[in-house]
Design a protein around this motif. Structure first.
Motif, short mmCIF file in Angstrom:
data_model
loop_
_atom_site.label_atom_id
_atom_site.label_comp_id
_atom_site.label_asym_id
_atom_site.label_seq_id
_atom_site.Cartn_x
_atom_site.Cartn_y
_atom_site.Cartn_z
N LYS A 3 35.93 19.44 26.12
CA LYS A 3 34.52 19.83 26.01
C LYS A 3 33.71 19.00 27.00
CE LYS A 3 34.59 22.89 22.76
NZ LYS A 3 34.25 24.26 23.09
N PHE A 4 32.94 19.69 27.82
CA PHE A 4 32.10 19.03 28.81
C PHE A 4 30.66 18.98 28.33
CE2 PHE A 4 29.07 19.37 32.33
CZ PHE A 4 29.36 18.20 33.00
N ARG A 5 30.02 17.84 28.56
CA ARG A 5 28.60 17.69 28.26
C ARG A 5 27.95 16.89 29.38
NH1 ARG A 5 29.30 21.27 25.84
NH2 ARG A 5 29.28 21.68 23.64
N PHE A 30 31.45 20.30 18.70
CA PHE A 30 31.47 21.71 19.04
C PHE A 30 32.83 22.36 18.80
CE2 PHE A 30 27.71 20.11 21.01
CZ PHE A 30 26.80 21.15 20.86
N VAL A 31 33.73 21.64 18.18
CA VAL A 31 35.01 22.22 17.78
C VAL A 31 34.92 22.45 16.27
CG1 VAL A 31 37.52 21.97 17.81
CG2 VAL A 31 36.16 20.97 19.64
N ASP A 32 34.41 23.62 15.93
CA ASP A 32 34.15 23.93 14.52
C ASP A 32 35.40 24.51 13.84
OD1 ASP A 32 34.32 26.51 15.52
OD2 ASP A 32 32.20 26.98 15.19
N TYR A 33 35.25 24.88 12.59
CA TYR A 33 36.37 25.38 11.79
C TYR A 33 37.01 26.62 12.44
CZ TYR A 33 38.91 27.69 8.06
OH TYR A 33 39.88 28.32 7.32
N THR A 34 36.19 27.54 12.90
CA THR A 34 36.70 28.76 13.51
C THR A 34 37.50 28.45 14.78
OG1 THR A 34 34.85 30.01 12.62
CG2 THR A 34 36.05 31.02 14.45
N LYS A 35 36.97 27.56 15.61
CA LYS A 35 37.67 27.17 16.84
C LYS A 35 38.99 26.49 16.52
CE LYS A 35 38.02 26.38 21.30
NZ LYS A 35 38.25 27.43 22.26
N ARG A 36 38.96 25.60 15.53
CA ARG A 36 40.20 24.91 15.13
C ARG A 36 41.25 25.91 14.65
NH1 ARG A 36 36.40 21.33 12.72
NH2 ARG A 36 36.91 22.18 10.68
N LYS A 37 40.83 26.87 13.86
CA LYS A 37 41.74 27.88 13.34
C LYS A 37 42.38 28.69 14.48
CE LYS A 37 40.34 31.42 10.76
NZ LYS A 37 39.75 32.19 9.67
N LEU A 38 41.58 29.06 15.47
CA LEU A 38 42.11 29.79 16.63
C LEU A 38 43.09 28.93 17.43
CD1 LEU A 38 38.90 31.62 17.88
CD2 LEU A 38 40.97 32.70 16.99
N PHE A 44 46.84 17.70 17.76
CA PHE A 44 45.67 18.33 18.36
C PHE A 44 44.66 17.25 18.72
CE2 PHE A 44 47.56 21.65 15.83
CZ PHE A 44 47.44 22.77 16.64
N ASP A 45 44.29 17.19 19.98
CA ASP A 45 43.32 16.22 20.47
C ASP A 45 42.08 16.93 21.01
OD1 ASP A 45 45.39 14.44 20.00
OD2 ASP A 45 45.50 13.68 22.04
N ILE A 46 40.99 16.21 21.01
CA ILE A 46 39.77 16.67 21.68
C ILE A 46 39.41 15.61 22.70
CG2 ILE A 46 37.32 17.24 21.43
CD1 ILE A 46 37.93 17.89 18.46
N VAL A 47 39.06 16.04 23.90
CA VAL A 47 38.57 15.13 24.92
C VAL A 47 37.17 15.58 25.32
CG1 VAL A 47 38.86 14.19 27.24
CG2 VAL A 47 40.86 14.53 25.78
N GLY A 48 36.21 14.70 25.10
CA GLY A 48 34.85 14.95 25.55
C GLY A 48 34.69 14.37 26.94
N VAL A 49 34.16 15.16 27.84
CA VAL A 49 33.92 14.71 29.21
C VAL A 49 32.40 14.68 29.39
CG1 VAL A 49 34.30 15.16 31.67
CG2 VAL A 49 36.06 15.79 29.98
N TYR A 50 31.91 13.51 29.74
CA TYR A 50 30.46 13.30 29.86
C TYR A 50 30.12 12.89 31.29
CZ TYR A 50 30.74 13.31 24.81
OH TYR A 50 30.98 13.67 23.51
#
Length: 118
Positions: free
Chosen positions: A54-56, A67-75, A95-101
């Motif tokens: 996710k880029f911000r 911004f990785v909500d339940y629906t996104k996680r399920k997909l 499952f990892d999330i990487v935020g890029v700022y």
């Protein structure tokens, strides 16, 4: 391509390079199944790691991980299940999330959330 799509692709490339530098072995990018897409897939210490990038350009509207909500996680889980079966993977996954700022000086920073969900 829209500017936000270009920034997203750049963030994925930067994340790929950053994680590779940390010892992750790159396996795949932009893996699609049905309506889901997994940004990056790596192997790391015997795990198959599915990474959502996710880029911000700032945090005024929230942090990337929010911004990785339940629906996104399920997909993501559904696509990962398909990938696992396709590749005949029998070890653990993560499952990892990487935020890029991007800061005001145009420098990029990473915030890595390992084992962010399942």
């Amino acid at each position: 391509m829209a500017a936000h799509n270009e920034q997203g692709k750049l963030a994925e490339e930067l994340t790929k390079d950053w994680l590779t530098g940390k010892g992750y072995i790159f396996r795949d990018a932009n893996y699609r199944h049905a309506h889901a897409e997994i940004d990056l897939i790596f192997e790391y210490q015997g795990l198959l790691v599915f990474v959502e990038v996710k880029f911000r350009s700032g945090t005024g509207f929230g942090y990337a991980e929010e911004f990785v909500d339940y629906t996104k996680r399920k997909l993501l889980v559904k696509a990962a299940d398909h990938y696992i079966h396709q590749k005949d993977w029998h070890k653990d996954i993560r499952f990892d999330i990487v935020g890029v700022y991007k800061d005001q000086s145009n420098n990029y920073h990473f915030k890595h959330f390992e084992d962010a969900f399942y």
